[in-house]
Design an enzyme around this catalytic site. Structure first.
Site, PDB file in Angstrom:
ATOM      1  N   HIS A 193       0.842  -1.201   0.000  1.00 45.78           N
ATOM      2  CA  HIS A 193       0.000   0.000   0.000  1.00 45.78           C
ATOM      3  C   HIS A 193       0.874   1.246   0.000  1.00 45.78           C
ATOM      4  O   HIS A 193       1.503   1.567   1.002  1.00 45.78           O
ATOM      5  CB  HIS A 193      -0.898   0.046   1.246  1.00 45.78           C
TER       6      HIS A 193
HETATM    7  C1  LIG Z   1       0.102  -7.619  -3.974  1.00 45.02           C
HETATM    8  C2  LIG Z   1      -0.872  -6.502  -3.707  1.00 45.02           C
HETATM    9  C3  LIG Z   1      -2.002  -6.740  -2.918  1.00 45.02           C
HETATM   10  C4  LIG Z   1      -2.905  -5.705  -2.668  1.00 45.02           C
HETATM   11  N1  LIG Z   1      -4.069  -5.984  -1.996  1.00 45.02           N
HETATM   12  C5  LIG Z   1      -5.030  -5.036  -1.919  1.00 45.02           C
HETATM   13  C6  LIG Z   1      -6.332  -5.346  -1.429  1.00 45.02           C
HETATM   14  O1  LIG Z   1      -6.625  -6.497  -1.092  1.00 45.02           O
HETATM   15  N2  LIG Z   1      -7.246  -4.347  -1.356  1.00 45.02           N
HETATM   16  C7  LIG Z   1      -6.942  -3.047  -1.721  1.00 45.02           C
HETATM   17  O2  LIG Z   1      -7.797  -2.178  -1.570  1.00 45.02           O
HETATM   18  N3  LIG Z   1      -5.736  -2.749  -2.218  1.00 45.02           N
HETATM   19  C8  LIG Z   1      -4.786  -3.701  -2.362  1.00 45.02           C
HETATM   20  N4  LIG Z   1      -3.591  -3.402  -2.938  1.00 45.02           N
HETATM   21  C9  LIG Z   1      -3.334  -2.007  -3.355  1.00 45.02           C
HETATM   22  C10 LIG Z   1      -4.129  -1.600  -4.600  1.00 45.02           C
HETATM   23  O3  LIG Z   1      -4.091  -2.613  -5.571  1.00 45.02           O
HETATM   24  C11 LIG Z   1      -3.506  -0.311  -5.125  1.00 45.02           C
HETATM   25  O4  LIG Z   1      -3.565   0.660  -4.094  1.00 45.02           O
HETATM   26  C12 LIG Z   1      -4.237   0.250  -6.350  1.00 45.02           C
HETATM   27  O5  LIG Z   1      -4.299  -0.690  -7.393  1.00 45.02           O
HETATM   28  C13 LIG Z   1      -3.488   1.494  -6.832  1.00 45.02           C
HETATM   29  O6  LIG Z   1      -4.192   2.032  -7.919  1.00 45.02           O
HETATM   30  P1  LIG Z   1      -3.467   3.030  -8.911  1.00 45.02           P
HETATM   31  O7  LIG Z   1      -4.400   3.325 -10.010  1.00 45.02           O
HETATM   32  O8  LIG Z   1      -2.876   4.125  -8.131  1.00 45.02           O
HETATM   33  O9  LIG Z   1      -2.194   2.202  -9.475  1.00 45.02           O
HETATM   34  P2  LIG Z   1      -2.130   0.803 -10.211  1.00 45.02           P
HETATM   35  O10 LIG Z   1      -3.380   0.022 -10.009  1.00 45.02           O
HETATM   36  O11 LIG Z   1      -0.862   0.152  -9.772  1.00 45.02           O
HETATM   37  O12 LIG Z   1      -2.025   1.182 -11.753  1.00 45.02           O
HETATM   38  C14 LIG Z   1      -0.980   1.977 -12.265  1.00 45.02           C
HETATM   39  C15 LIG Z   1      -0.739   1.561 -13.715  1.00 45.02           C
HETATM   40  O13 LIG Z   1       0.036   2.563 -14.365  1.00 45.02           O
HETATM   41  C16 LIG Z   1       0.968   1.938 -15.226  1.00 45.02           C
HETATM   42  N5  LIG Z   1       2.093   2.860 -15.453  1.00 45.02           N
HETATM   43  C17 LIG Z   1       2.994   3.291 -14.550  1.00 45.02           C
HETATM   44  N6  LIG Z   1       3.871   4.148 -15.122  1.00 45.02           N
HETATM   45  C18 LIG Z   1       3.497   4.274 -16.415  1.00 45.02           C
HETATM   46  C19 LIG Z   1       4.019   5.012 -17.513  1.00 45.02           C
HETATM   47  N7  LIG Z   1       5.085   5.809 -17.381  1.00 45.02           N
HETATM   48  N8  LIG Z   1       3.402   4.892 -18.727  1.00 45.02           N
HETATM   49  C20 LIG Z   1       2.295   4.084 -18.897  1.00 45.02           C
HETATM   50  N9  LIG Z   1       1.779   3.355 -17.854  1.00 45.02           N
HETATM   51  C21 LIG Z   1       2.360   3.450 -16.633  1.00 45.02           C
HETATM   52  C22 LIG Z   1       1.394   0.696 -14.453  1.00 45.02           C
HETATM   53  O14 LIG Z   1       1.989  -0.268 -15.306  1.00 45.02           O
HETATM   54  C23 LIG Z   1       0.068   0.255 -13.845  1.00 45.02           C
HETATM   55  O15 LIG Z   1      -0.608  -0.637 -14.698  1.00 45.02           O
HETATM   56  C24 LIG Z   1      -2.665  -4.400  -3.184  1.00 45.02           C
HETATM   57  C25 LIG Z   1      -1.532  -4.162  -3.973  1.00 45.02           C
HETATM   58  C26 LIG Z   1      -0.648  -5.196  -4.245  1.00 45.02           C
HETATM   59  C27 LIG Z   1       0.559  -4.920  -5.105  1.00 45.02           C
END
Ligand SMILES: Cc1cc2nc3c(=O)[nH]c(=O)nc-3n(C[C@H](O)[C@H](O)[C@H](O)COP(=O)(O)OP(=O)(O)OC[C@H]3O[C@@H](n4cnc5c(N)ncnc54)[C@H](O)[C@@H]3O)c2cc1C
Length: 495
Positions: free
Chosen positions: A427
């Site tokens: 997280h």
């Molecule tokens: C193993 C694990 C277990 C988890 N368990 C939970 C849970 O049970 N419940 C919960 O609420 N949360 C959980 N989380 C946390 C939750 O998944 C994240 O907080 C959430 O997905 C973050 O959302 P986001 O959109 O910020 O980033 P992300 O979902 O990580 O998406 C970001 C995306 O941007 C892309 N990206 C990055 N840089 C670039 C670039 N320069 N150009 C193009 N694309 C790019 C990445 O490849 C990625 O696909 C968990 C996380 C992990 C890793």
């Protein structure tokens, strides 16, 4: 600039296809905007999900799962890099942002229009889209024994809902759910956004956001073609949403020369894992992770269940391998749990100076973090011993096992030695806080980056502070709220 191979123009460009990016893509496409999402990772099908951990990490994780957060205690961190981002590898545990944090964030960050009532429709929407619900049927054994300990301690707890209706216990959340039961956004929101016209270009890594006079004008991206070779592509856009996640969003913005309150306030939930050995068979390796969370000490300290495989078990035992290695043969009688604390230390994200500009992560645990981790270990170990565990193995170097309650409670009053801790986290947030306080916020209450009229944030980076709960629900609800606010403003301008 001579090697830039292509030029296009888009109405809305979204960088990243995870929890935040997919939400914005769906919402804008639904309202008639032309949307292109650039995603660095690749698109996968369910056939390639659920592979052994090392293969799955190669496929779905950034840097094959190696993203240390540096500090006096290095912390293991992972995030997704594939269509759907971290939602593809997470456990689907679901919470709404508790009222205490709504109020706290309003008071500290001056967030506008951020009431429980105004966010409710966005949580309702996300829960419907991801089929969030409680478990039907019997709890798995690792949950049953945890429940026994909670009852014995008389602590308050919660069975956490999940975005995983139809979960059949394959224990593959962290390697991509091969059954499609876990609602990573690649099987839920993304196909629905595509049906509404949004386009997702995978293998497209944004290297730089281009800008001119208070406007973001487009991006430079490395786009991998079918033959595996990458071309540098320039894509112009009217509006850009940066949704690259808590570490990559600030790294990209800083690389692009946008630095005001960006990457200066990286927050995490540091997590200490323990493994418990029972007399009875648990078979956690074949089951979904424990579904209950202890709420008695929330928001400072939470406890719950961890992903369990023999490979993960060996990592958890590795701190004290000479003493613990023999126990690994009894893996069928073991399950792993965690103490998670709401971090109060100081963290930063910076792009590295190397050509790929990878994010460099730092977090310094506060003394309060160490106290909470120590107290959490005392409490979790006591709970597990009361639940019938014979031995509890913490991820603490030099502390091979705890097998008596009086040994466990020692850590209520003493602090674990910093250098001995093996911590992890999944997280991360708060690297670009939203709100109306110019002295601490990177963007306004609706994610518009200060100093720009057409550059927005909608991912974990925008959460003003650590929420003390699994964050995906909060990220999606706020991302939708921001996207709808964007729609309203454009419609008011007749765009
Ligand atoms: C193993 C694990 C277990 C988890 N368990 C939970 C849970 O049970 N419940 C919960 O609420 N949360 C959980 N989380 C946390 C939750 O998944 C994240 O907080 C959430 O997905 C973050 O959302 P986001 O959109 O910020 O980033 P992300 O979902 O990580 O998406 C970001 C995306 O941007 C892309 N990206 C990055 N840089 C670039 C670039 N320069 N150009 C193009 N694309 C790019 C990445 O490849 C990625 O696909 C968990 C996380 C992990 C890793």
């Amino acid at each position: 600039m001579s090697d830039i191979q292509e030029k296009r123009r888009e109405q809305v460009l979204i960088i990243g296809s995870g929890a935040g990016g997919a939400t914005v893509a769906y919402t804008l496409a639904e309202h008639g905007f032309e949307v292109l999402v650039l995603e660095e990772g690749q698109r996968h099908t369910l056939d390639s999900y659920g592979q052994p951990p090392t293969k799955a990490m190669n496929l779905l994780y950034r840097n094959r799962g190696m993203m240390p957060i540096m500090g006096s205690v290095p912390i293991g961190y992972v995030e997704g890099r594939c269509l759907g981002g971290s939602t593809e590898i997470n456990s689907g545990f679901w919470h709404r942002l508790p009222p205490e944090f709504l109020l706290r964030w309003q008071a500290r960050f001056g967030l506008h229009d951020f009431s429980l009532e105004s966010l409710e429709e966005h949580f309702d929407w996300a829960e419907e889209k991801l089929l969030v619900q409680g478990r039907n049927g019997e709890w798995p054994k690792s949950t049953q024994v945890f429940h026994r300990g909670i009852e014995a301690m008389r602590w308050s707890s919660q069975e956490v809902k999940r975005a995983a209706s139809g979960c059949v216990n394959t224990n593959a959340c962290a390697t991509g759910c091969p059954k499609g039961a876990k609602q990573g956004v690649s099987v839920s929101l993304i196909p629905q956004a595509e049906a509404k016209g949004a386009r997702f270009l995978t293998g497209a890594k944004v290297k730089l956001i281009l800008k001119s006079g208070g406007k973001a004008t487009g991006v430079l991206a490395d786009v991998v073609g079918p033959d595996g070779s990458a071309a540098l592509v320039r894509i112009d856009a009217d509006h850009i949403f940066v949704c690259a996640g808590p570490t990559q969003t600030p790294a990209l913005l800083r690389k692009s020369g946008i630095r005001e309150h960006i990457g200066d306030t990286f927050q995490i939930h540091p997590m200490l894992k323990v493994t418990a050995l029972f007399d009875e068979e648990i078979n956690a390796q074949n089951s979904v992770m424990p579904l209950l969370q202890v709420k008695e000490f929330w928001p400072d300290i939470s406890m719950g269940g961890s992903f369990f495989s023999v490979g993960h078990l060996s990592v958890n035992l590795a701190d004290n391998w000479l003493e613990t290695s023999k126990s690994i043969r009894q893996y069928r009688n073991m399950a792993s749990y965690y103490v998670g604390v709401r971090g109060t230390g100081h963290g930063t994200v910076r792009p590295s100076l190397s050509s790929d500009g990878e994010a460099k992560l730092k977090y310094e645990l506060s003394d309060v973090d160490i106290r909470h981790l120590s107290q959490g270990l005392a409490r979790l170990s006591t709970l597990l011993l009361r639940a019938g565990a014979k031995e509890v193995y913490p991820c603490v170097f030099g502390l091979p096992k705890i097998n008596a309650e009086l040994e466990a409670v020692r850590w209520l009053d003493e602090s674990l030695p910093r250098a001995a801790l093996s911590l992890t986290t999944v997280h991360g947030f708060s690297t670009c806080p939203i709100g109306e306080r110019p002295e601490r916020c990177a963007a306004d209450s609706f994610g518009k980056v200060h100093g720009f009229n057409n550059l927005f944030l909608a991912d974990a980076s925008m959460l003003p502070d650590s929420p003390g709960i699994n964050p995906q629900g909060t990220i999606m609800a706020i991302a939708r709220r921001n996207a709808l606010n964007f729609v309203e403003h454009r419609q008011a301008k007749g765009e």
